[in-house]
Motif scaffolding. Structure first.
Motif, short mmCIF file in Angstrom:
data_model
loop_
_atom_site.label_atom_id
_atom_site.label_comp_id
_atom_site.label_asym_id
_atom_site.label_seq_id
_atom_site.Cartn_x
_atom_site.Cartn_y
_atom_site.Cartn_z
N HIS A 33 37.90 78.68 94.67
CA HIS A 33 38.36 77.38 95.16
C HIS A 33 38.62 77.42 96.67
O HIS A 33 38.25 76.49 97.39
CB HIS A 33 39.62 76.91 94.42
N SER A 82 36.46 75.10 99.16
CA SER A 82 37.23 74.16 99.98
C SER A 82 36.98 74.40 101.47
O SER A 82 36.84 73.46 102.24
CB SER A 82 38.72 74.29 99.66
N THR A 138 33.61 73.05 102.44
CA THR A 138 33.69 71.60 102.60
C THR A 138 34.36 71.24 103.92
O THR A 138 33.93 70.33 104.63
CB THR A 138 34.41 70.96 101.41
N GLU A 192 34.40 72.75 88.08
CA GLU A 192 35.74 72.16 88.10
C GLU A 192 36.13 71.63 89.47
O GLU A 192 37.12 70.90 89.60
CB GLU A 192 36.77 73.17 87.60
N PHE A 193 35.37 71.95 90.52
CA PHE A 193 35.69 71.49 91.87
C PHE A 193 34.83 70.32 92.32
O PHE A 193 35.04 69.77 93.40
CB PHE A 193 35.52 72.64 92.88
N SER A 229 34.47 67.09 91.43
CA SER A 229 35.13 65.80 91.68
C SER A 229 35.91 65.82 92.99
O SER A 229 35.81 64.90 93.80
CB SER A 229 36.05 65.46 90.51
N GLU A 230 36.68 66.88 93.21
CA GLU A 230 37.49 66.99 94.43
C GLU A 230 36.61 67.02 95.68
O GLU A 230 36.87 66.30 96.65
CB GLU A 230 38.34 68.26 94.36
N MET A 231 35.58 67.85 95.68
CA MET A 231 34.75 68.01 96.87
C MET A 231 33.88 66.77 97.12
O MET A 231 33.70 66.36 98.27
CB MET A 231 33.88 69.26 96.77
N SER A 251 34.71 63.73 96.37
CA SER A 251 35.64 62.73 96.93
C SER A 251 35.88 62.96 98.41
O SER A 251 35.94 62.01 99.20
CB SER A 251 36.98 62.76 96.19
N ARG A 252 36.02 64.22 98.79
CA ARG A 252 36.23 64.53 100.21
C ARG A 252 35.04 64.11 101.05
O ARG A 252 35.20 63.53 102.14
CB ARG A 252 36.51 66.02 100.38
N SER A 274 34.84 60.36 101.33
CA SER A 274 35.90 59.80 102.17
C SER A 274 35.56 59.83 103.66
O SER A 274 36.15 59.09 104.45
CB SER A 274 37.23 60.52 101.92
#
Length: 160
Positions: free
Chosen positions: A69, A73, A76, A126-127, A129-131, A133-134, A137
């Protein structure tokens, strides 16, 4: 190369065929080595079916980043950092090249490529959706494997 030099090369590439279908793609990949982690951010301008121009930016962290993660991260974050260099003024200059040709099929888009996938056996699922979205954005169209070739293929080649 400085960012200004990179940007000028992108503009030069676009001006050669201003009626093209351009995709500006930015993506980062990483590789853990014994005492460091190497990150490569690829910047690619492609005129679909007519060629591309690309360059890389290398970042070295002097330790093994073993937590997936944290590494994803940071990849990204590096992509976001390069994207932030493309100010509204820069984007306007790129759009202005293509604008007179929009009704003749010309186009321009910006994509953020991530070396992650949503497949059942992919450790990065599992990452996603988070990445995604970033990347959304900051105004980019997110791409994950298998469509994220700037991160998963081009940048990956230079992390070894």
């Amino acid at each position: 190369m400085t960012f200004e030099q990179v940007f000028n090369r992108i503009l030069l590439f676009m001006r050669r065929n201003p009626d093209g279908n351009f995709r500006l793609m930015i993506g980062t990949d990483s590789q853990v080595h014994c005492n460091r982690t190497v990150f490569i951010t690829g910047i690619v301008i492609q005129n679909e079916r007519k060629g591309a121009w690309a360059c890389i930016r290398k970042t070295i962290i002097p330790r093994k980043m073993v937590h997936l993660h944290e590494r994803i991260s940071f990849e990204t974050s590096l992509t976001e950092e390069v994207v932030s260099l493309f100010t509204e003024e820069c984007k306007d200059k790129m759009f202005d090249i293509v604008l007179p040709f929009l009704y003749k099929g010309g186009s321009f888009s910006m994509e953020g490529h991530m070396d992650i996938g949503s497949g059942k056996r992919n450790k990065t699922r599992e990452f996603v959706s988070e990445m995604v979205s970033r990347i959304e954005s900051i105004g980019l169209e997110p791409k994950i494997k298998p469509e994220a070739f700037v991160a998963s293929s081009y940048a990956n080649r230079y992390t070894k």
